[in-house]
Design a protein around this motif. Structure first.
Motif, PDB file in Angstrom:
ATOM      1  N   THR A  49       0.618  -1.241   0.376  1.00 29.94           N
ATOM      2  CA  THR A  49       0.071   0.199  -0.093  1.00 29.94           C
ATOM      3  C   THR A  49       0.708   1.319   0.185  1.00 29.94           C
ATOM      4  O   THR A  49       0.276   2.071  -1.193  1.00 29.94           O
ATOM      5  N   LEU A  91       2.173   1.159  -3.494  1.00 28.19           N
ATOM      6  CA  LEU A  91       1.345   1.915  -4.631  1.00 28.19           C
ATOM      7  C   LEU A  91       0.931   3.731  -4.332  1.00 28.19           C
ATOM      8  O   LEU A  91       0.901   4.672  -5.224  1.00 28.19           O
ATOM      9  N   GLU A  92       0.918   3.913  -2.747  1.00 27.78           N
ATOM     10  CA  GLU A  92       0.796   5.512  -2.660  1.00 27.78           C
ATOM     11  C   GLU A  92       2.146   6.816  -3.017  1.00 27.78           C
ATOM     12  O   GLU A  92       2.170   7.399  -3.114  1.00 27.78           O
ATOM     13  N   TYR A  96       3.686   5.727  -5.261  1.00 27.65           N
ATOM     14  CA  TYR A  96       4.523   6.256  -6.886  1.00 27.65           C
ATOM     15  C   TYR A  96       3.333   6.739  -7.613  1.00 27.65           C
ATOM     16  O   TYR A  96       3.085   7.779  -8.245  1.00 27.65           O
ATOM     17  N   LEU A  97       1.917   6.783  -6.734  1.00 32.24           N
ATOM     18  CA  LEU A  97       0.757   7.665  -6.810  1.00 32.24           C
ATOM     19  C   LEU A  97       1.065   9.232  -6.279  1.00 32.24           C
ATOM     20  O   LEU A  97       0.864  10.026  -7.735  1.00 32.24           O
ATOM     21  N   LYS A 102      -7.266   1.666 -10.582  1.00 34.88           N
ATOM     22  CA  LYS A 102      -6.675   0.915 -10.888  1.00 34.88           C
ATOM     23  C   LYS A 102      -7.906   0.971 -12.287  1.00 34.88           C
ATOM     24  O   LYS A 102      -7.290   0.473 -13.329  1.00 34.88           O
ATOM     25  N   ALA A 130       2.292   1.178 -12.570  1.00 33.41           N
ATOM     26  CA  ALA A 130       1.123   1.790 -11.789  1.00 33.41           C
ATOM     27  C   ALA A 130       0.227   0.267 -11.495  1.00 33.41           C
ATOM     28  O   ALA A 130      -0.525  -0.049 -10.486  1.00 33.41           O
ATOM     29  N   THR A 131      -0.483   0.149 -12.503  1.00 31.85           N
ATOM     30  CA  THR A 131      -0.977  -1.692 -12.681  1.00 31.85           C
ATOM     31  C   THR A 131      -0.730  -2.413 -11.713  1.00 31.85           C
ATOM     32  O   THR A 131      -1.055  -2.718 -10.806  1.00 31.85           O
ATOM     33  N   LEU A 159       1.535  -1.776  -9.693  1.00 35.37           N
ATOM     34  CA  LEU A 159       1.412  -1.928  -7.509  1.00 35.37           C
ATOM     35  C   LEU A 159       0.178  -1.684  -7.536  1.00 35.37           C
ATOM     36  O   LEU A 159       0.250  -2.278  -6.188  1.00 35.37           O
ATOM     37  N   PHE A 160      -1.121  -0.938  -8.322  1.00 33.21           N
ATOM     38  CA  PHE A 160      -2.198  -2.119  -7.491  1.00 33.21           C
ATOM     39  C   PHE A 160      -2.699  -3.405  -7.657  1.00 33.21           C
ATOM     40  O   PHE A 160      -3.763  -3.942  -6.823  1.00 33.21           O
ATOM     41  N   ASP A 210      -1.046  -4.530  -4.653  1.00 32.87           N
ATOM     42  CA  ASP A 210      -1.813  -3.841  -3.326  1.00 32.87           C
ATOM     43  C   ASP A 210      -2.954  -4.651  -3.039  1.00 32.87           C
ATOM     44  O   ASP A 210      -3.574  -5.263  -1.890  1.00 32.87           O
TER      45      ASP A 210
END
Length: 825
Positions: A667, A670-671, A673-674, A696, A718-719, A721-722, A725
């Motif tokens: 998590t 992901l956060e 990177y976003l 996502k 991103a995909t 990492l989504f 998570d």
């Protein structure tokens, strides 16, 4: 299953939520308590021809249930209650509240909905079999409601209730013993809702014969209901003005006399002469003096004195002013002291009572003691005394009021009844000394309860060093930690130390850690647990069985714990006692009530939380489920799932913790990177409309359209990492559901011995030991705080500070000069 006290309290208080808005607490208490009374007598006496209360057909709580959503519910409730009142000579007692009052309950549908919800809350309570031997669940619930009503009623309307903690003190110091017979009488001329009378009666093994009078009509009704809910239906409570029209008289029309009296009369009553001519008092209550016309405090004390037998004893709550005010009150006080009527005085903290914030005291009267004292001294003051306690410092804050703790009550009662003299707390004061003070009984004249002033040492501030006298003041710590003292204070190598002063050898910030790491502290902490471990063997909590009395149990085990820590180093036995009493109120009490009614088998019970049909969000159970299995919610009656997990599934929990750590990492990745790519200049914002939330789904949709290689790289990452998570969260959820199911299936497999071990060892004793360890550290924290304070106070003597200021001034001047700014004086 037995209903838990805290659950009952929560349900009762929820009923108050249905009435708030249309009226204040001083009014809606009548509705709630009447409904509680109706439910109680219906559950307990319906169909019982020999019950204390007769519940005829058509007058039970079941008949109230049939009125839910009825357009005429208010009027019909009134008629049912009126019929029950008529049958049991309770008119003017249980029919005070008008359930058809549109001004308070609303009109039309608003009233119907409000009363329907109110009935529904009580409908869900089973009060038929919830009285453990020697205990009164409903009585305690009534007490709980009265406290909350008094709190919410405001200063001018809370006088109907004397705080339970104060009531306990009066009951325990008035002189009632285990040998007091049931036919002994107790009287309260201003009984309010009756709590003082009930507390006093409970001190006798088989209770006492109760007599009371209360001027306010609604409050006297509360007292009558209170007596019935406490299983004292034969108690005699009169309405009327005690001073102008006392109801309790003998055949000769004189005041009836009683064995005991307890009272909390209205403070400083300015209208006490209304309907009364003190100079022509038929009952000769003012032979020792007439109180001031505009202050009736002594009026009630004189009434009580006249209402006591020659061997009678009393305890009365009065404002502190009665101890020292002059003129007419001074004359009365002097006469009462000379007669020997005042056995003791207990000064209480300010802001305890709901009608006023001023401090009060308890005057303890003993006519029997007075006769003996006067006879033995042959009419002189020689050898006579009054026992005084200054308990003004012992309390905790509770909302906007102060409240006595269990340890405060125990200390006051124990010290008073044993006549113990404690520094800055209690003292036996001779009447000769009081006479020399012109019969002024103001407690600070005889007991100095103030803390010693913390004086600074000017020489230490000027020349450095920590005064030895300040270090010596911690002698009670050094007796236990002599080597820790040597670690903290002494002479620094290469530095001279003046006589009478020491250097601090440990930095202020490291004092606490230095103490906790020292072997002397570790040995002390180990020794401090020995009384607790001995207590565990003594109390044998696994032997609790059905039919036991919870109140007798807590009294016995708390006294044993208090005795065990009586001579403990540094630790206050009362603080340890408080740890147990707090845990009793929070958890242990509920557990024991369940055990004495349902036995240890209750440890297996998982109660399903089922919403009642027609239940609204406003009155729906607010219980939090302990387990959710296949969408069904369950509440553990005694054993929380965490104990089952720790004992039987520690490995599974560890695996979940590891999965949770992986999920947290996924998590966070992901956060991060976003956040990195979703900023103003990030490729994700450019790729996805920056007005949309980056999800996502939005990333997947954009990936299908993207042609730029750099953009595709960002979107694919991103995909990934989504997905990572989501996979981590699913792994945690799956493992947790498997563990919950394993725990759920473990409950019915538990043996009685396993249940006892889980409840007593893992739940009760582990919690208590943890809290005692915290208390041990708190005590040493006090020492550490004082050492740190001394270190910091004298760390920089004046010459050092002066030199530092000069050095800094020179630096500033040099900087300014370099900037071309220079001046001369």
């Amino acid at each position: 299953m037995a209903i838990k006290k805290t659950e009952l309290y929560s349900s009762l208080w929820a009923s108050c939520d249905e009435l708030r808005g249309g009226m204040d607490a001083s009014q809606y208490k009548d509705y709630v308590l009447t409904m509680l009374f109706m439910k109680y007598v219906s559950d307990k006496y319906k169909g019982d021809p020999f019950g204390m209360i007769v519940v005829p057909t058509g007058t039970s709580f079941d008949d109230l249930i049939t009125l839910k959503n009825d357009k005429e519910i208010g009027d019909k409730i009134n008629k049912i209650i009126a019929a029950l009142a008529e049958e049991n000579d309770l008119k003017g007692v249980i029919d005070v509240a008008d359930f058809n009052d549109e001004d308070k309950l609303g009109k039309g549908k608003e009233m119907v909905d409000r009363l329907t919800k109110l009935v529904g809350i009580f409908q869900g309570l089973d009060l038929s079999d919830n009285r453990a031997d020697g205990d009164d669940l409903l009585g305690d619930a009534y007490e709980y409601l009265m406290r909350h009503f008094a709190t919410e009623s405001g200063k001018s309307k809370g006088q109907f209730y004397t705080p339970s903690e104060v009531s306990q003190i009066l009951a325990k110091v008035v002189g009632i013993t285990k040998d007091t017979p049931q036919d002994a009488t107790v009287y309260d001329p201003t009984c309010g809702s009756g709590s003082l009378l009930l507390k006093a009666s409970n001190e006798a093994p088989r209770g006492l014969s109760i007599f009371g009078q209360e001027m306010d009509n609604a409050t006297s009704a509360l007292a009558r209901m209170n007596m019935i809910l406490h299983n004292n239906a034969t108690a005699k409570i009169w309405k009327g003005n005690t001073l102008a029209d006392p109801q309790w008289k003998d055949a000769a029309d004189k005041l009836k006399t009683f064995d005991f009296s307890v009272a909390n009369p209205p403070f400083s009553n300015k209208n006490w002469t209304s309907g009364l001519n003190p100079k022509d008092d038929l009952f000769k209550r003012f032979v020792w003096g007439t109180p001031p016309e505009k202050n009736g405090d002594y009026t009630f004390l004189l009434h009580i004195l006249t209402s006591l037998k020659s061997t009678g004893k009393g305890a009365v709550i009065l404002p502190h002013g009665v101890l020292f005010r002059g003129n007419a009150e001074s004359d009365i006080r002097k006469n009462l002291i000379k007669q020997g009527y005042i056995k003791g005085i207990i000064g209480l903290p300010a802001n305890l009572f709901y009608g006023t914030g001023i401090p009060a005291c308890i005057i303890v009267i003993d006519k029997e003691h007075a006769q003996k004292a006067v006879a033995e001294s042959e009419g002189t003051m020689q050898g006579r005394s009054i026992f005084m306690i200054d308990a003004s410092k012992g309390f905790i804050k509770d909302g906007n009021k102060n409240r006595l703790r269990s340890q405060d009550i125990h200390k006051i009662v124990g010290v008073f009844n044993k006549g113990l003299e404690l520094e800055r707390f209690s003292r036996l004061v001779s009447v000769d000394e009081i006479a020399k003070n012109d019969y002024n009984l103001n407690i600070p004249r005889y007991i100095d309860s103030s803390e010693p002033e913390d004086l600074h040492d000017l020489s230490a501030h000027l020349q450095g060093g920590i005064p030895n006298k300040d270090i010596d003041a911690l002698e009670h710590f050094w007796q236990v930690f002599p080597n820790i003292r040597a670690t903290l204070f002494g002479a620094k190598q290469g530095q001279a130390v003046r006589e009478g002063y020491s250097h601090g050898l440990v930095e202020a910030s490291k004092v606490k850690s230095s103490i906790l790491a020292h072997q002397e502290f570790k040995d002390f902490a180990k020794r401090s647990l020995l009384p607790f471990k001995a207590w565990i063997k003594q109390v044998a909590l696994t032997e609790i069985s059905q039919g036991d009395s919870p109140k007798e149990l807590i009294h016995e085990i708390s006294e044993q714990l208090l005795t065990g820590y009586a001579n403990s180093e540094l630790l206050s036995k009362y603080d340890i006692y408080q740890i147990l009493m707090d845990y009793w109120a929070d958890t242990l009490q509920d557990d024991v009530y369940v055990l004495v009614q349902d036995d240890w088998i209750a440890g297996k019970v998982l109660r399903e939380l089922v919403a009642v049909k027609g239940e609204t969000s406003s009155n729906k159970s607010k219980e939090t489920p302990d387990l959710v299995i296949a969408k069904k919610k369950y509440k553990a009656e005694l054993l929380p799932p965490s104990l089952i997990v720790a004992r039987y599934f520690a490995d599974k929990q560890q695996a979940i913790d590891e999965l949770q750590a992986k999920q947290d990492a996924a998590t966070q990745a992901l956060e991060s990177y976003l956040e990195e790519q979703g900023g103003e200049d990030g490729l994700l914002v450019e790729a996805i409309n920056d007005k949309d939330k980056i999800t996502k789904a939005s990333v997947t949709a954009r990936t299908k359209l993207a042609t730029d290689s750099e953009e595709l790289l960002v979107l694919k990452q991103a995909t990934k990492l989504f997905n990572g998570d989501a996979t981590a969260k699913k792994a945690v959820k799956t493992a947790q559901e498997a563990l919950d199911l394993a725990v759920f299936n473990q409950y019915p497999k538990l043996s009685i011995d396993e249940i006892k071990s889980l409840i007593v060892d893992d739940k009760w004793l582990t919690t208590l030991q943890t809290n005692i360890v915290a208390e041990i550290e708190r005590v040493t924290q006090q020492m550490a705080n004082r050492v740190k304070q001394l270190e910091e106070r004298y760390s920089a003597p004046l010459p050092t500070l002066t030199k530092s200021v000069d050095d800094l001034s020179d630096k500033v001047a040099n900087h300014l000069k370099a900037m071309g700014l220079e001046w001369t004086l």
